[in-house]
Motif scaffolding. Structure first.
Motif, short mmCIF file in Angstrom:
data_model
loop_
_atom_site.label_atom_id
_atom_site.label_comp_id
_atom_site.label_asym_id
_atom_site.label_seq_id
_atom_site.Cartn_x
_atom_site.Cartn_y
_atom_site.Cartn_z
N CYS A 43 5.55 -62.67 -32.52
CA CYS A 43 4.75 -63.44 -31.56
C CYS A 43 4.01 -64.59 -32.24
O CYS A 43 3.97 -65.71 -31.71
CB CYS A 43 3.76 -62.53 -30.85
SG CYS A 43 4.48 -61.06 -30.11
N SER B 89 4.93 -68.47 -31.68
CA SER B 89 3.85 -69.23 -31.04
C SER B 89 3.44 -70.43 -31.89
O SER B 89 3.09 -71.48 -31.35
CB SER B 89 2.66 -68.31 -30.77
OG SER B 89 2.99 -67.35 -29.78
N LYS C 163 14.03 -61.88 -29.80
CA LYS C 163 13.14 -62.73 -28.99
C LYS C 163 13.55 -64.19 -29.09
O LYS C 163 13.58 -64.91 -28.08
CB LYS C 163 11.69 -62.55 -29.44
CG LYS C 163 11.08 -61.20 -29.10
CD LYS C 163 9.63 -61.12 -29.54
CE LYS C 163 8.99 -59.80 -29.14
NZ LYS C 163 7.57 -59.71 -29.54
N ILE D 251 14.68 -66.50 -25.78
CA ILE D 251 13.97 -67.68 -25.27
C ILE D 251 14.77 -68.96 -25.48
O ILE D 251 14.51 -69.96 -24.80
CB ILE D 251 12.57 -67.81 -25.90
CG1 ILE D 251 12.64 -67.97 -27.41
CG2 ILE D 251 11.71 -66.62 -25.52
CD1 ILE D 251 11.29 -68.12 -28.09
N PRO E 35 13.78 -69.35 -18.60
CA PRO E 35 12.51 -68.69 -18.92
C PRO E 35 12.26 -67.40 -18.14
O PRO E 35 11.81 -66.41 -18.72
CB PRO E 35 11.47 -69.76 -18.59
CG PRO E 35 12.19 -71.05 -18.82
CD PRO E 35 13.60 -70.80 -18.37
N ALA F 185 14.52 -64.68 -19.55
CA ALA F 185 14.06 -64.25 -20.87
C ALA F 185 12.84 -63.35 -20.74
O ALA F 185 12.74 -62.31 -21.41
CB ALA F 185 13.74 -65.47 -21.73
N LEU F 186 11.91 -63.73 -19.87
CA LEU F 186 10.70 -62.92 -19.68
C LEU F 186 11.07 -61.53 -19.18
O LEU F 186 10.53 -60.52 -19.66
CB LEU F 186 9.78 -63.62 -18.68
CG LEU F 186 8.41 -62.98 -18.46
CD1 LEU F 186 7.55 -63.08 -19.71
CD2 LEU F 186 7.70 -63.65 -17.28
N GLY G 136 8.43 -58.62 -20.10
CA GLY G 136 7.17 -59.21 -19.66
C GLY G 136 7.02 -59.29 -18.16
O GLY G 136 5.94 -59.56 -17.66
N TYR H 255 3.13 -59.26 -17.81
CA TYR H 255 2.24 -60.41 -17.87
C TYR H 255 1.97 -60.90 -16.46
O TYR H 255 2.88 -60.98 -15.63
CB TYR H 255 2.87 -61.53 -18.70
CG TYR H 255 3.05 -61.16 -20.16
CD1 TYR H 255 1.97 -60.74 -20.93
CD2 TYR H 255 4.30 -61.23 -20.77
CE1 TYR H 255 2.12 -60.39 -22.26
CE2 TYR H 255 4.46 -60.90 -22.11
CZ TYR H 255 3.38 -60.48 -22.84
OH TYR H 255 3.54 -60.13 -24.16
N ARG I 81 0.46 -65.76 -20.37
CA ARG I 81 1.54 -65.30 -21.23
C ARG I 81 1.28 -65.77 -22.66
O ARG I 81 0.55 -66.74 -22.87
CB ARG I 81 2.89 -65.87 -20.76
CG ARG I 81 3.29 -65.47 -19.36
CD ARG I 81 4.55 -66.20 -18.94
NE ARG I 81 4.86 -65.94 -17.54
CZ ARG I 81 5.84 -66.54 -16.87
NH1 ARG I 81 6.60 -67.43 -17.49
NH2 ARG I 81 6.06 -66.24 -15.61
N TYR J 69 4.60 -68.43 -26.89
CA TYR J 69 6.05 -68.55 -27.05
C TYR J 69 6.81 -68.25 -25.76
O TYR J 69 8.01 -68.53 -25.67
CB TYR J 69 6.55 -67.65 -28.19
CG TYR J 69 6.66 -66.17 -27.87
CD1 TYR J 69 7.86 -65.62 -27.44
CD2 TYR J 69 5.58 -65.31 -28.03
CE1 TYR J 69 7.98 -64.26 -27.16
CE2 TYR J 69 5.68 -63.97 -27.76
CZ TYR J 69 6.88 -63.44 -27.33
OH TYR J 69 6.98 -62.09 -27.05
N LEU J 70 6.13 -67.70 -24.76
CA LEU J 70 6.74 -67.47 -23.46
C LEU J 70 6.21 -68.41 -22.39
O LEU J 70 6.52 -68.26 -21.21
CB LEU J 70 6.52 -66.02 -23.01
CG LEU J 70 7.25 -64.95 -23.82
CD1 LEU J 70 6.83 -63.56 -23.38
CD2 LEU J 70 8.77 -65.12 -23.70
#
Length: 371
Positions: A57, A61, A86, A90, A95, A98-99, A104, A253, A257, A260-261
Motif C-alpha cells: 500500500c 501510494s 495489486k 490496478i 478501477p 480492480a477494487l 475493497g 471501502y 480509499r 493507490y486505489l
C-alpha cells in the motif's frame, strides 16, 4: 512453422537476492497511513526510494503521489506476490473491477475469479503459481487474506457484540465535536475497554505472529497502547475520510480509499526485490538513493543488525536524502554512531503521527541523511 504467441510482459520488475524466504502472508493491508510517507517525501521523490514491501500500500501510494521510482523490498516472497497482484490489478483492470477483485468492494466469487484470469498472465511465474494455489483468497478478496486480517476480523466481530447498534451511527458522524460527544456518551464503555485487554494483549499478538516480530520489543502494555491510539482516532481525526476504520467495520471501502486505489498509479516505476533491506542496499552504489521508508522493521532486528542497516543507509543516501521509520509497539532510535549523519526531526514526526488514521501505530520518525 508457426510462431508461438509472445507472453505478455510482466507488470513489474522483480529481483531475488540471497536470504529471501517463503513464509505466510502476514499483511494483506499495510496498517500504516501512507499519507505520512507521502508528506515526508514531498520534494524528495525525484530518485529511488526504497520501501519495505509488506502489502504494497505504501509503495503503490508513493507512486500514485508522484515518486519517480519505488523499490519495494521484502524478505518474504509471499508479501511481494501480493504487491505484484495489486500492481497487476490496478494496471490491467478498470478501477471498479480492480477494487472488487482486491476486496475493497462487494464482488461475487465468480467475478473475482474471472477478473483474476485477466491479470494472471502478467504476473511473474512465482506470483502466478502462488495465487493459482490460493483460489479461496482470490474468491474472498485478497485484502482479507493475511494473518493480520484474521485478527482484525475477530476484533471487528467482537466490537459488533460490544456495540451491536452503534457502529453504523459512528460511521455516520460528520464532525469532530459529534465524534467526541458520541465517544464520551456511548462508545467508551466497559466492554470497549475490555476488548483491548482480551484481544490486543501481548499473548494474543505473540500467538498471531511469528515470535521474532517481538524479539526486540519492550512495551509494558500493548492493550493500553492500542486503546489510546483508537481513542485518538475516534475523537481526534475525521471518521468520514478514514478508510482503515471503514474497512474494519464494514468489510469494504466506503467514502474513502487508499491513494493507490483512488487514481492512476505508474506501476512501471515499481521494482520488487525479494531479500532483506540491508541486503538490497548493499547492491546499490554510494550516494544513489533519494529516500528510505523502513516501516517498523527495526523492531524485528537486533541492535547490531539495526546498526548494519543504518550503515548502508548512510553509505547509499544522496546528501539530503529522506529517511522515515515507524514503531508499531516498540521504540527505535537512530543508533548513536550515526546521529551526526542521520538527523531526526522529532517535532515534525510527532506532528505527522497525530494524523495517522491506521488505528495501530505508535511512532513516526522523519530524518534527513547527510553522509
Amino acid at each position: 512453422m508457426s510462431r508461438q504467441p509472445e507472453a505478455p510482459p510482466h507488470t513489474v520488475r522483480r529481483t531475488e537476492l540471497p536470504g529471501a524466504v517463503d513464509d505466510r502472508l502476514y499483511f494483506a493491508q499495510v496498517r500504516e497511513d501512507p499519507e505520512l510517507e507521502i508528506a515526508a517525501f514531498a520534494g524528495h521523490g525525484d530518485g529511488p526510494i526504497a520501501v519495505v514491501g509488506s502489502a504494497g500500500c505504501t509503495a503503490l501510494s508513493l507512486l500514485a503521489a508522484g515518486a519517480t521510482e519505488v523499490v519495494a523490498v521484502d524478505v518474504n516472497r509471499t508479501q511481494n506476490h501480493l504487491v505484484e497482484f495489486k500492481a497487476a490489478a490496478i494496471s490491467q483492470l478498470e478501477p471498479a473491477t480492480a477494487l472488487g477483485l482486491l476486496g475493497g468492494s462487494a464482488m461475487v466469487a465468480a467475478a473475482r475469479r474471472s477478473a483474476y484470469a485477466q491479470v494472471r498472465g502478467v504476473l511473474t511465474p512465482g506470483a502466478r503459481a502462488y495465487w493459482d494455489a490460493h483460489p479461496q483468497a482470490i474468491a474472498s478478496g485478497v485484502l482479507q487474506a493475511g494473518v493480520t486480517e484474521r485478527l482484525m476480523r475477530l476484533i471487528a466481530r467482537t466490537l459488533r457484540l460490544v456495540h451491536p447498534r452503534r457502529t453504523g451511527r459512528l460511521l455516520a458522524l460528520r464532525t469532530l465535536d459529534e465524534q467526541r460527544e458520541f465517544y464520551r456518551r456511548e462508545w467508551d464503555t466497559v466492554g470497549w475497554r475490555l476488548l483491548f485487554g482480551v484481544l490486543c494483549n501481548r499473548l494474543v499478538l505473540r500467538r498471531t505472529y511469528d515470535e521474532r516480530f517481538f524479539a526486540h520489543v519492550e512495551n509494558p502494555s500493548y492493550a493500553r497502547h492500542f486503546r489510546q491510539v483508537a481513542e485518538h482516532t475516534l475523537t481526534g481525526l475525521d471518521i468520514d475520510g478514514n478508510y482503515f476504520l471503514q474497512l474494519l467495520l464494514t468489510g469494504g471501502y466506503q467514502q474513502a480509499r487508499p491513494p493507490y486505489l483512488a487514481g492512476p498509479v505508474p506501476v512501471d516505476r515499481l521494482h520488487l526485490v525479494d531479500g532483506t533491506f540491508t541486503g538490497y542496499l548493499r547492491t546499490r552504489p554510494d550516494a544513489s538513493m533519494a529516500g528510505f521508508a523502513l516501516s517498523n522493521i527495526c523492531e524485528w532486528l537486533s541492535p547490531a543488525e539495526v546498526d548494519e542497516l543504518f550503515a548502508e543507509i548512510v553509505r547509499t543516501a544522496r546528501p539530503g536524502a529522506r529517511l522515515v521509520f515507524r514503531n508499531f509497539v516498540g521504540w527505535t532510535e537512530v543508533p548513536p554512531r550515526w546521529r551526526d549523519a542521520v538527523r531526526e526531526d522529532r517535532a515534525r514526526g510527532e506532528e505527522l503521527m497525530r494524523t495517522d488514521r491506521s488505528l495501530c501505530q505508535r511512532r513516526f520518525a522523519i530524518c534527513e541523511v547527510t553522509p
